[in-house]
Design a protein around this motif. Structure first.
Motif, short mmCIF file in Angstrom:
data_model
loop_
_atom_site.label_atom_id
_atom_site.label_comp_id
_atom_site.label_asym_id
_atom_site.label_seq_id
_atom_site.Cartn_x
_atom_site.Cartn_y
_atom_site.Cartn_z
N LYS A 1 0.83 -1.21 0.00
CA LYS A 1 0.00 0.00 0.00
C LYS A 1 0.86 1.26 0.00
O LYS A 1 2.04 1.22 0.37
CB LYS A 1 -0.90 0.03 1.24
N THR A 2 0.22 2.35 -0.38
CA THR A 2 0.82 3.68 -0.31
C THR A 2 0.01 4.52 0.67
O THR A 2 -1.22 4.55 0.58
CB THR A 2 0.85 4.35 -1.69
N PHE A 3 0.70 5.18 1.60
CA PHE A 3 0.04 6.03 2.59
C PHE A 3 0.58 7.45 2.50
O PHE A 3 1.74 7.66 2.11
CB PHE A 3 0.28 5.51 4.01
N VAL A 4 -0.26 8.40 2.87
CA VAL A 4 0.15 9.81 2.93
C VAL A 4 -0.04 10.31 4.36
O VAL A 4 -1.11 10.15 4.95
CB VAL A 4 -0.67 10.67 1.94
N LEU A 5 1.02 10.90 4.90
CA LEU A 5 0.98 11.50 6.23
C LEU A 5 1.04 13.01 6.09
O LEU A 5 2.06 13.57 5.66
CB LEU A 5 2.17 11.01 7.07
N ASN A 6 -0.04 13.70 6.44
CA ASN A 6 -0.06 15.15 6.51
C ASN A 6 0.14 15.55 7.98
O ASN A 6 -0.54 15.02 8.86
CB ASN A 6 -1.38 15.72 6.00
N PHE A 7 1.04 16.46 8.24
CA PHE A 7 1.38 16.77 9.63
C PHE A 7 1.65 18.25 9.84
O PHE A 7 1.99 18.99 8.92
CB PHE A 7 2.61 15.96 10.08
N ASP A 8 1.45 18.67 11.10
CA ASP A 8 1.91 19.98 11.55
C ASP A 8 2.67 19.76 12.85
O ASP A 8 3.15 18.66 13.12
CB ASP A 8 0.75 20.98 11.69
N LYS A 9 2.77 20.79 13.69
CA LYS A 9 3.60 20.67 14.89
C LYS A 9 3.02 19.72 15.93
O LYS A 9 3.76 19.15 16.74
CB LYS A 9 3.82 22.06 15.51
N THR A 10 1.71 19.54 15.94
CA THR A 10 1.10 18.75 17.01
C THR A 10 0.23 17.59 16.53
O THR A 10 -0.03 16.66 17.29
CB THR A 10 0.21 19.64 17.91
N ALA A 11 -0.23 17.63 15.28
CA ALA A 11 -1.19 16.61 14.83
C ALA A 11 -0.83 16.10 13.44
O ALA A 11 -0.05 16.72 12.70
CB ALA A 11 -2.61 17.18 14.83
N SER A 12 -1.42 14.95 13.10
CA SER A 12 -1.19 14.38 11.78
C SER A 12 -2.40 13.57 11.35
O SER A 12 -3.20 13.12 12.18
CB SER A 12 0.06 13.50 11.78
N MET A 13 -2.51 13.36 10.04
CA MET A 13 -3.52 12.48 9.46
C MET A 13 -2.81 11.53 8.51
O MET A 13 -2.07 11.95 7.61
CB MET A 13 -4.59 13.28 8.71
N TYR A 14 -3.03 10.23 8.73
CA TYR A 14 -2.37 9.17 7.96
C TYR A 14 -3.44 8.40 7.20
O TYR A 14 -4.30 7.77 7.80
CB TYR A 14 -1.62 8.26 8.93
N LYS A 15 -3.41 8.48 5.86
CA LYS A 15 -4.44 7.85 5.03
C LYS A 15 -3.81 7.00 3.94
O LYS A 15 -2.75 7.34 3.40
CB LYS A 15 -5.31 8.91 4.35
N GLU A 16 -4.53 5.92 3.61
CA GLU A 16 -4.09 5.12 2.48
C GLU A 16 -4.47 5.82 1.19
O GLU A 16 -5.55 6.38 1.06
CB GLU A 16 -4.73 3.73 2.51
N GLU A 17 -3.55 5.80 0.24
CA GLU A 17 -3.81 6.32 -1.10
C GLU A 17 -4.33 5.16 -1.94
O GLU A 17 -3.57 4.25 -2.28
CB GLU A 17 -2.53 6.90 -1.70
N LYS A 18 -5.62 5.17 -2.22
CA LYS A 18 -6.26 4.03 -2.89
C LYS A 18 -5.70 3.85 -4.29
O LYS A 18 -5.45 4.82 -5.02
CB LYS A 18 -7.77 4.23 -2.96
N LYS A 19 -5.51 2.59 -4.67
CA LYS A 19 -5.02 2.27 -6.00
C LYS A 19 -6.18 2.12 -6.96
O LYS A 19 -7.16 1.45 -6.66
CB LYS A 19 -4.22 0.96 -5.96
N LEU A 20 -6.04 2.74 -8.13
CA LEU A 20 -7.07 2.62 -9.15
C LEU A 20 -7.06 1.20 -9.73
O LEU A 20 -6.00 0.59 -9.89
CB LEU A 20 -6.83 3.62 -10.28
N GLY A 21 -8.25 0.70 -10.02
CA GLY A 21 -8.33 -0.60 -10.67
C GLY A 21 -8.38 -1.76 -9.71
O GLY A 21 -8.50 -2.91 -10.14
N ILE A 22 -8.26 -1.50 -8.38
CA ILE A 22 -8.36 -2.58 -7.40
C ILE A 22 -9.68 -2.42 -6.67
O ILE A 22 -9.87 -1.48 -5.91
CB ILE A 22 -7.20 -2.55 -6.40
N PRO A 23 -10.63 -3.33 -6.91
CA PRO A 23 -11.95 -3.19 -6.28
C PRO A 23 -11.92 -3.42 -4.81
O PRO A 23 -11.12 -4.18 -4.30
CB PRO A 23 -12.79 -4.27 -7.00
N ASP A 24 -12.80 -2.71 -4.10
CA ASP A 24 -12.97 -2.88 -2.66
C ASP A 24 -14.07 -3.87 -2.34
O ASP A 24 -14.32 -4.16 -1.19
CB ASP A 24 -13.35 -1.55 -2.01
N GLY A 25 -14.74 -4.34 -3.34
CA GLY A 25 -16.00 -5.04 -3.12
C GLY A 25 -15.91 -6.42 -2.54
O GLY A 25 -14.87 -6.90 -2.13
#
Length: 284
Positions: free
Chosen positions: A63-87
């Motif tokens: 998987k690929t994840f993106v971490l957005n951060f500042d001095k005190t907090a962060s958000m860590y999300k998976e970058e969904k791959k196109l063409g791979i179904p979640d179903g």
């Protein structure tokens, strides 16, 4: 060694002072790979089918994840791959994160030492709200380059609980109906593992991928016994300001409660699978 540690601390402090003089933000992209050993047990499955299943499991756990951060907090999300179904049609193999509650949108607040994870489990949204675990990091003098940054090694011991997918989907044999307690223990493996992390004081925040944090610099790489996460791209102070907000939708539960619910769901999945005799039904 003592002088070296004091040097690292001093650099981190100086960089922190510089960072606090501005509205410091950043974005880090991580590549994550998890090794999965899946035991097909006594199921009579053709070899080409086994290879196809293992390929899907492998792809689902890269998987690929993106971490957005500042001095005190962060958000860590998976970058969904196109063409791979979640179903539900089998387009993805078993994913450890979905059952352990670490696969959803992960918000960490270092100041409050708490985390929130918005996670979907079999069609229901949960919001896991709990306290960040503080690892006892041991900082060493070993260093290496990761991208353009000098990273230093740190290690810690962590107890990790993981679902055992092979046990969940194992086809029952004779006498298995009398081994409920033994099966229940097999559904999760719990063990202590060494965590190896690489952090850079050049980015003076104590954030990192997943639930990792607490070092005097951004964690660029981390490895446990089966998962390796490595930073592949960093952007500091982007031109567009990021809004790092805690998720607020879903049924709020603690991590322990979520683990309990997921274990019950896994038990239901196991029973449903075994009642069908495995995929395609069982022949007498």
């Amino acid at each position: 060694m003592i002088r070296f540690k004091w040097f690292i601390v001093l650099v981190a402090i100086l960089l922190c002072i510089c960072a606090q003089a501005q509205d410091f933000q950043g974005k880090a992209v991580y590549q994550s790979k998890t090794q999965v050993n899946f035991d097909f047990g006594n199921r009579n499955i053709p070899e080409d089918r086994k290879k196809a299943i293992m390929k899907r499991i492998k792809e689902a756990n890269e998987k690929t994840f993106v971490l957005n951060f500042d001095k005190t907090a962060s958000m860590y999300k998976e970058e969904k791959k196109l063409g791979i179904p979640d179903g539900r049609g089998g387009g993805r193999g078993p994913r450890f994160g979905a059952m352990t509650g670490t696969d959803g949108d992960l918000y960490k607040n270092i100041k409050d030492q708490r985390y929130l994870i918005k996670n979907e489990l079999l069609g229901k949204i949960f919001l896991i709200d709990d306290e960040l675990e503080t690892l006892e990091w041991k900082m060493g003098s070993e260093s290496k380059k990761i991208g353009n940054y000098t990273a230093f090694k740190a290690t810690a011991t962590k107890t990790i609980k993981r679902p055992n997918m092979s046990a969940i989907f194992r086809r029952p044999g004779r006498g298995d109906e009398n081994k409920d307690e033994e099966k229940k223990e097999e559904e999760f493996s719990i063990k202590k593992v060494e965590i190896v992390a690489w952090y850079t004081p050049e980015i003076p925040i104590n954030q990192g991928p997943g639930l990792y944090w607490g070092l005097p610099g951004l964690i660029l790489a981390v490895n446990d016994d089966i998962t390796t996460i490595v930073c592949s791209e960093i952007t500091l102070n982007p031109s567009e300001k990021m809004e790092i907000k805690a998720p607020n939708k879903g049924k709020k539960v603690t991590q322990a409660k979520y683990d309990e619910i997921s274990q019950e769901k896994m038990k239901e999945m196991r029973e449903n699978f075994r009642n069908r005799g495995g995929r395609g039904g069982r022949r007498n």
